[in-house]
Structures are given as C-alpha cells and as structure tokens.
Design a protein around this motif. Structure first.
Motif, PDB file in Angstrom:
ATOM      1  N   ILE A   1      30.407  46.597  39.331  1.00 51.97           N
ATOM      2  CA  ILE A   1      30.661  45.391  38.547  1.00 51.97           C
ATOM      3  C   ILE A   1      30.360  44.180  39.413  1.00 51.97           C
ATOM      4  CG2 ILE A   1      32.477  43.996  37.482  1.00 51.97           C
ATOM      5  CD1 ILE A   1      33.805  46.551  36.639  1.00 51.97           C
ATOM      6  N   PRO A   2      29.536  43.250  38.902  1.00 48.47           N
ATOM      7  CA  PRO A   2      29.288  42.024  39.672  1.00 48.47           C
ATOM      8  C   PRO A   2      30.590  41.225  39.795  1.00 48.47           C
ATOM      9  CG  PRO A   2      27.950  42.084  37.672  1.00 48.47           C
ATOM     10  CD  PRO A   2      28.822  43.278  37.658  1.00 48.47           C
ATOM     11  N   SER A   3      30.863  40.786  41.005  1.00 49.44           N
ATOM     12  CA  SER A   3      32.101  40.047  41.256  1.00 49.44           C
ATOM     13  C   SER A   3      31.777  38.770  42.006  1.00 49.44           C
ATOM     14  CB  SER A   3      33.064  40.918  42.058  1.00 49.44           C
ATOM     15  OG  SER A   3      34.204  40.185  42.391  1.00 49.44           O
ATOM     16  N   PHE A   4      32.436  37.680  41.635  1.00 49.61           N
ATOM     17  CA  PHE A   4      32.198  36.394  42.287  1.00 49.61           C
ATOM     18  C   PHE A   4      33.071  36.236  43.518  1.00 49.61           C
ATOM     19  CE2 PHE A   4      31.286  35.674  37.742  1.00 49.61           C
ATOM     20  CZ  PHE A   4      29.933  35.415  37.867  1.00 49.61           C
ATOM     21  N   ASN A   5      34.255  36.830  43.501  1.00 45.21           N
ATOM     22  CA  ASN A   5      35.183  36.709  44.610  1.00 45.21           C
ATOM     23  C   ASN A   5      35.271  38.048  45.338  1.00 45.21           C
ATOM     24  OD1 ASN A   5      37.172  36.042  46.366  1.00 45.21           O
ATOM     25  ND2 ASN A   5      38.764  35.669  44.857  1.00 45.21           N
ATOM     26  N   ASN A   6      34.433  38.226  46.338  1.00 50.83           N
ATOM     27  CA  ASN A   6      34.406  39.504  47.058  1.00 50.83           C
ATOM     28  C   ASN A   6      35.522  39.612  48.089  1.00 50.83           C
ATOM     29  OD1 ASN A   6      32.210  40.478  45.647  1.00 50.83           O
ATOM     30  ND2 ASN A   6      30.730  39.582  47.063  1.00 50.83           N
ATOM     31  N   ASP A   7      36.229  38.503  48.351  1.00 47.32           N
ATOM     32  CA  ASP A   7      37.308  38.545  49.336  1.00 47.32           C
ATOM     33  C   ASP A   7      38.497  39.349  48.821  1.00 47.32           C
ATOM     34  OD1 ASP A   7      35.716  36.870  50.804  1.00 47.32           O
ATOM     35  OD2 ASP A   7      36.765  35.041  50.203  1.00 47.32           O
ATOM     36  N   LYS A   8      38.758  39.223  47.523  1.00 47.17           N
ATOM     37  CA  LYS A   8      39.951  39.850  46.940  1.00 47.17           C
ATOM     38  C   LYS A   8      39.539  41.062  46.108  1.00 47.17           C
ATOM     39  CE  LYS A   8      43.319  38.889  43.407  1.00 47.17           C
ATOM     40  NZ  LYS A   8      42.738  38.876  42.091  1.00 47.17           N
ATOM     41  N   LYS A   9      40.201  42.177  46.341  1.00 45.23           N
ATOM     42  CA  LYS A   9      39.946  43.382  45.555  1.00 45.23           C
ATOM     43  C   LYS A   9      40.530  43.187  44.157  1.00 45.23           C
ATOM     44  CE  LYS A   9      41.437  48.183  45.547  1.00 45.23           C
ATOM     45  NZ  LYS A   9      42.128  49.226  46.303  1.00 45.23           N
ATOM     46  N   LEU A  10      39.728  43.502  43.138  1.00 51.75           N
ATOM     47  CA  LEU A  10      40.202  43.369  41.763  1.00 51.75           C
ATOM     48  C   LEU A  10      41.284  44.403  41.468  1.00 51.75           C
ATOM     49  CD1 LEU A  10      36.786  42.990  39.874  1.00 51.75           C
ATOM     50  CD2 LEU A  10      38.428  41.172  40.363  1.00 51.75           C
ATOM     51  N   SER A  11      42.276  43.992  40.686  1.00 49.91           N
ATOM     52  CA  SER A  11      43.294  44.944  40.247  1.00 49.91           C
ATOM     53  C   SER A  11      42.673  45.891  39.228  1.00 49.91           C
ATOM     54  CB  SER A  11      44.482  44.207  39.622  1.00 49.91           C
ATOM     55  OG  SER A  11      44.109  43.656  38.378  1.00 49.91           O
ATOM     56  N   LYS A  12      43.404  46.924  38.872  1.00 54.77           N
ATOM     57  CA  LYS A  12      42.898  47.870  37.871  1.00 54.77           C
ATOM     58  C   LYS A  12      42.670  47.148  36.549  1.00 54.77           C
ATOM     59  CE  LYS A  12      45.096  51.881  39.941  1.00 54.77           C
ATOM     60  NZ  LYS A  12      46.164  52.866  39.825  1.00 54.77           N
ATOM     61  N   TYR A  13      43.624  46.308  36.176  1.00 54.41           N
ATOM     62  CA  TYR A  13      43.514  45.562  34.917  1.00 54.41           C
ATOM     63  C   TYR A  13      42.304  44.622  34.959  1.00 54.41           C
ATOM     64  CZ  TYR A  13      44.763  42.402  31.119  1.00 54.41           C
ATOM     65  OH  TYR A  13      44.738  41.657  29.977  1.00 54.41           O
ATOM     66  N   GLU A  14      42.164  43.892  36.064  1.00 53.07           N
ATOM     67  CA  GLU A  14      41.017  42.981  36.205  1.00 53.07           C
ATOM     68  C   GLU A  14      39.697  43.755  36.210  1.00 53.07           C
ATOM     69  OE1 GLU A  14      43.164  39.495  38.880  1.00 53.07           O
ATOM     70  OE2 GLU A  14      42.296  41.258  39.859  1.00 53.07           O
ATOM     71  N   THR A  15      39.697  44.912  36.833  1.00 49.11           N
ATOM     72  CA  THR A  15      38.487  45.739  36.875  1.00 49.11           C
ATOM     73  C   THR A  15      38.078  46.146  35.461  1.00 49.11           C
ATOM     74  OG1 THR A  15      39.077  46.578  39.051  1.00 49.11           O
ATOM     75  CG2 THR A  15      37.483  47.862  37.800  1.00 49.11           C
ATOM     76  N   LEU A  16      39.050  46.566  34.650  1.00 52.47           N
ATOM     77  CA  LEU A  16      38.738  46.956  33.271  1.00 52.47           C
ATOM     78  C   LEU A  16      38.263  45.756  32.443  1.00 52.47           C
ATOM     79  CD1 LEU A  16      41.634  49.468  32.539  1.00 52.47           C
ATOM     80  CD2 LEU A  16      39.228  49.982  32.983  1.00 52.47           C
TER      81      LEU A  16
END
Length: 96
Positions: free
Chosen positions: A64-79
C-alpha cells in the motif's frame, strides 16, 4: 475400645466422603493435567493464528502506498488505506 454410634460411613479411613467411582485425588490431577494440555495447545494455536494474521498485515502494508513512512499503520488504518487504494485502482481501470 470399639466405637459405638456416631461413626461416619466408610469408617476411619473414609473421611466421610463417598468413595463410589471418584478415583481419588490422582484422577483430579490427571483431569487438570489434560485441561492444562488442552489450554496450552489452544494458546499455541491462537499464537500461530495471530502470527499469521500479523504477517499478512505486514505484507499488505508493504504494497500500500503510504505518505508517512515513519509511523507504522495500525491494522484499522491498513484496511482503510487498502480500501482506498483498491477503489483508486478500480477507477483507473474503468476510466472516466
């Protein structure tokens, strides 16, 4: 001196508890041992399940393309991000 009256069923060795089919304290230890083994097996299955689920989320985060690579996405945010990304790709396929 013989005991007369007031003796418990089963005599001095019975302790007043019924003895029919109980199997004694050894059976309780076996049952609790079986329950412990079942619980340990269930815990191991749950750990494997969660490990597999977390691994799948990690793989999804990688594509998934992510703009904020510093912070790991939560499961909810990932979905949520996966849903947005899939919708955007579908729009590209179908065109305006």
């Amino acid at each position: 001196a013989a005991r007369v009256g007031g003796s418990s069923p089963g005599g001095a060795r019975g302790g007043g508890r019924p003895r029919g089919g109980g199997g004694g304290p050894g059976l309780r230890a076996q049952v609790s041992g079986v329950q412990k083994q079942r619980r340990l097996a269930a815990n191991a299955r749950e750990r494997r399940r969660m490990h597999g689920l977390n691994h799948a989320f990690d793989q999804l985060r990688n594509v998934i393309p992510s703009f904020n690579n510093d912070k790991k996405l939560s499961k909810y945010e990932t979905l949520q991000m996966a849903q947005i990304y899939i919708s955007a790709l579908a729009e590209l396929l179908h065109g305006p």
